[in-house]
Design an enzyme around this catalytic site. Structure first.
Site: not given
Ligand code: IVH
Length: 659
Positions: A99, A101, A103, A209, A304, A396, A399, A414, A420
């Site tokens: 899935e 991740k 942000d 999720y 990551k 500056c 001014c 300044c 200014c």
């Molecule tokens: S599963 C046991 N799935 O990433 C932890 N987390 O450090 C289960 N996050 O704060 C998390 N997308 O909010 C999971 N598809 C995804 C995610 C996801 C973003 C975030 C989550 C958590 C951090 C994990």
């Protein structure tokens, strides 16, 4: 009722999401009230997704706490393919779910008999904050689950996030000179808004999720969809009305690398921030067997994405003047694409940073842009012969007043003060900022335009504008002038801490102003008359802050400005308390600060962290939870990296302090 409800949803979408209302507020309000009346008469026909059930409206004084039935944990990271492969081999599992991740921030939603009972943030993993009022404003979070498969109790977890397009729109229209730095900060700040009407103006989204609890399904359903496979749980979530990310898929370990490549290639075209990929064991039975180690599951890992860096040429350095006159060097770069956006500017913080980098005009520089934060020059990769040194101007650029450096300080200022133009414009932009007066409809460009047209010279002038004249400005018109008028009108009712923060007193930041208002019981006259000794008694105040505040309150310009604001209609009704700053959101954490920060001194940062319940240590050890590195961070940063301590930057610090 159904027609009215659909109509209202459409109008709200036009207003909040598309920023192009097709009806006036009165008409919307009338229809809203009509629906409310009908719902009162025929409660049996209330649709739980009706707009009347969504807007919280009321302002809370603080967040309640919610203890999670099962802790909300975090994930271990794999920073490259090798680490990912090592993890996968260690589990001997075959079937995985991948899935994106997202942000944003984690949210837990609890449903009783299909109705949303509460929503909580992750908090410290054990106890989160009750943000039900704001969750209800998010269109993709169902308030009532529909269909024949609704369990008695259901806990859904997922990620709240802001779309990139929403952030762009808000930053364009917002009156703020420190815009939302990125979608994550914007989502976190919005979820923690006490006023849900405000949260609604910053639309958020939600991807589900996982299912943390599912019990009491109708008897006709033999096996719970959430009992065997993670992927079936996702499908079930989709069926009952949740948004599940379309890139979620089942795969085997040999396909992980190509999935990473595929997602990396579409990442920039997505309308939300993805900072990696989560791989989870598909079988829930295996998940239970694998269990957890300390705070993370053994059945999942977050791969990551590496932060993007590119090389380009430094073509010039300009100096921008801030609201207190500080000259801030800005790098002008030959445009390059990094992470899907064209970068042609980067912040350089101050002259010390330039020295540290050994930077000159003409150099080839490495520019990095991590997870959508402001681009940064991280190093110099080539220094040509004919390079031009970067010099702080002696006068500056706006001014022509002399530029001076105060003893013992990094910053150059300044000396032109309010005369200014660049300083005055920066001060007015700061005034309109989200965390100060939060003036809707007053964007940065409009402040510049109003200044250029001679309509404003100082913040208080905003309260004496002639809107007929404003409507005549190029590109404005009646509608925008009306919007500005509304935004300014709404800002007239405020709290004293914001009026104080608007005065931009050196070293006296947002939190210090809250403490001032609290200490003197919202009595401005008492604050203005306070002696230095009395100011020293205020929480967060040290001798330097007390002295600077005392001097500022004796400045006739400041006194005049406050009078002008009052005559212009600004008021802080008695009992309108500042938002509490001392919530212990960081309790249990141990932070270390290193290097220098732009927005505050180290001691202010320490005091503000302490006010949030966190301990600030002076050296890095294994007990430290977070190291915040400013400019010129050195050995502490290296040690933290060695020990695997979480390292964050100033932007993160600000988002934590201001969230
Ligand atoms: S599963 C046991 N799935 O990433 C932890 N987390 O450090 C289960 N996050 O704060 C998390 N997308 O909010 C999971 N598809 C995804 C995610 C996801 C973003 C975030 C989550 C958590 C951090 C994990």
């Amino acid at each position: 009722m159904a027609d009215l409800s659909a109509q209202l949803i459409q109008w709200a979408k036009e207003y909040y999401l598309l920023d192009s209302p097709t009806v006036c507020d009165q008409r919307y309000d009338r229809a809203f009230r009509e629906l409310q009346e009908l719902e009162k008469q025929f409660p049996e026909f209330i649709n739980h997704n009706s707009p009347t059930q969504r807007v919280g409206g009321g302002r809370l004084s603080s967040f309640g706490e919610i203890r999670h039935a099962t802790p909300m944990l975090s994930l271990n990271n794999a920073l490259d393919m090798d680490e990912l492969n090592k993890f996968v081999v260690g589990t001997s599992e075959h079937e995985w779910v991948a899935e994106p991740k997202i942000d944003g921030l984690a949210l837990s939603l609890y449903y009783v008999d299909g109705k949303l009972a509460y929503a909580a943030t992750r908090g410290d993993g054990q106890v989160g904050e009750d943000v039900t009022h704001n969750a209800k404003t998010i269109q993709s979070i169902p308030i009532q689950l529909e269909g024949p498969m609704i369990p008695n109790r259901l806990e859904v977890r997922g990620e709240v996030f802001m779309r990139k397009s929403t952030l762009d729109r808000l930053n364009k229209q917002g009156g703020s000179d420190r815009k939302f730095a990125n979608c994550r900060n914007a989502a976190a700040g919005t979820m923690r808004q006490l006023d849900s009407a405000k949260a609604m103006r910053r639309p958020l989204d939600f991807f589900a999720y996982s299912i943390a609890e599912c019990s009491g399904l109708p008897k006709s359903i033999k096996t719970s969809p959430a009992a065997e496979y993670h992927y079936s749980a996702l499908k079930f979530l989709k069926q009952i009305g949740f948004q599940v990310n379309e890139y979620s898929q089942v795969l085997t370990s040999k396909d992980m690398e190509s999935y990473c490549e595929k997602l990396a290639s579409v990442r920039d075209s997505l309308d939300y921030l993805v900072d990696g990929i989560v791989f989870k064991v598909n079988s829930l039975f295996s998940q239970a067997e694998l269990g957890f180690v300390s705070r993370a599951p053994r059945w999942a890992i977050a791969y990551k994405f590496p932060s993007d860096t590119r090389e380009t040429t430094l073509t010039a350095v300009d100096f921008q003047i801030g609201s207190s006159g500080v000259l801030c060097p800005v790098a002008r770069l030959s445009p390059i694409a990094i992470g899907g956006v064209t970068v042609s500017n980067a912040t350089l913080h101050n002259m010390e940073e330039i020295e540290r980098l050994g930077l000159a005009i003409g150099d080839t520089v490495v520019v990095s842009r991590a997870a959508d934060v402001i681009p940064k020059v991280s190093s110099v990769s080539a220094r040509p012969e004919n390079r031009t040194p970067i010099l702080m101007p002696s006068v500056c650029p706006s001014c022509s007043s002399p530029v001076a450096r105060m003893e013992g300080q990094v910053a150059y200022r300044c000396t032109g003060g309010s005369s200014c133009p660049a300083q005055a414009v920066a001060l007015i932009k700061r005034f309109a900022r989200r965390d100060i007066m939060d003036i809707d409809g007053l964007g940065e460009r409009l402040v510049e335009q109003l200044y250029e047209a001679d309509f404003i010279r100082r913040p208080s002038d905003l309260y004496y504008l002639c809107y007929h004249a404003v409507a005549e400005l190029p590109g404005m018109g009646k509608k925008s002038a009306e919007k500005l008028k509304k935004g300014i009108q709404a800002s007239r009712e405020t709290t004293l801490d914001k009026v104080l923060a608007a005065q931009n007193i050196r070293e006296v930041g947002r939190s210090a102003c809250r403490e001032l208002a609290k200490h003197f019981h919202n009595d401005l006259d008492a604050i203005l008359a306070a002696t230095q000794e009395q100011l020293l008694e205020v929480e967060l105040f040290g001798p330097v802050m007390a002295e600077l505040a005392y001097e500022a309150f004796r400045d006739p310009e400041l006194i005049k400005e406050i009078s002008r604001l009052r005559y212009g209609g600004m008021q802080w009704p008695e009992g309108s308390q500042p938002v509490p700053s001392s919530e212990s959101t960081l309790s249990g954490e141990v932070w270390v600060l290193t290097g220098t920060f732009d927005s505050m001194t180290r001691s202010e940062a320490e005091a503000r962290l302490a006010a949030k319940g966190c301990r600030v240590a002076s050296s890095v050890s294994k007990n430290v939870t977070t190291l915040c590195a400013g400019a010129k961070a050195g050995s502490k940063l290296a040690k933290a990296e060695k020990l695997g301590v979480k390292v964050v930057d100033e932007g993160y610090l600000l988002s934590v302090l201001e969230a």
